[in-house]
Design an enzyme around this catalytic site. Structure first.
Site, PDB file in Angstrom:
ATOM      1  N   ASN A 182       2.172  -6.749   4.626  1.00  0.00           N
ATOM      2  CA  ASN A 182       3.624  -6.875   4.578  1.00  0.00           C
ATOM      3  C   ASN A 182       4.173  -5.877   3.568  1.00  0.00           C
ATOM      4  OD1 ASN A 182       3.722  -8.977   6.429  1.00  0.00           O
ATOM      5  ND2 ASN A 182       3.821 -10.569   4.885  1.00  0.00           N
ATOM      6  N   ARG A 223       0.377 -10.462  10.727  1.00  0.00           N
ATOM      7  CA  ARG A 223      -0.812  -9.851  10.116  1.00  0.00           C
ATOM      8  C   ARG A 223      -2.096 -10.475  10.642  1.00  0.00           C
ATOM      9  NH1 ARG A 223      -0.369 -10.781   4.138  1.00  0.00           N
ATOM     10  NH2 ARG A 223       0.602 -12.679   4.901  1.00  0.00           N
TER      11      ARG A 223
END
Length: 90
Positions: free
Chosen positions: A36, A18
């Site tokens: 996520n 990320r």
């Protein structure tokens, strides 16, 4: 501007995916978010030019060191949303 939603499969959580996605998106001038998912995938929703989004997806197919991407599913994102930047959502 185009909108996409991509789901990245493989070993993509716990490897900085990320954070690196946000960094690449900001360098490319792409707006949106990355997060996520409970199933172990990473979701990317992004807005940009076709060229910007293709570059982001090219990067997502490799990911950062430590990631093992097995598949990236990308589709047009029909929900028209305004983003001020590119963020990491939890």
């Amino acid at each position: 501007m185009e909108h996409i939603r991509a789901v990245v499969h493989g070993v993509v959580q716990g490897v900085g995916f990320r954070y690196h996605t946000r960094q690449i998106a900001q360098q490319l001038g792409v707006k949106g978010f990355v997060r996520n998912q409970p199933d172990g995938t990473v979701e990317i929703v992004a807005v940009g030019t076709s060229e910007q989004l293709n570059s982001l997806l090219d990067w997502a197919n490799q990911g950062p060191v430590g990631a093992r991407v097995t598949q990236v599913e990308a589709e047009p994102h029909t929900e028209s949303t305004h983003f001020d930047g590119f963020t990491i959502e939890r």
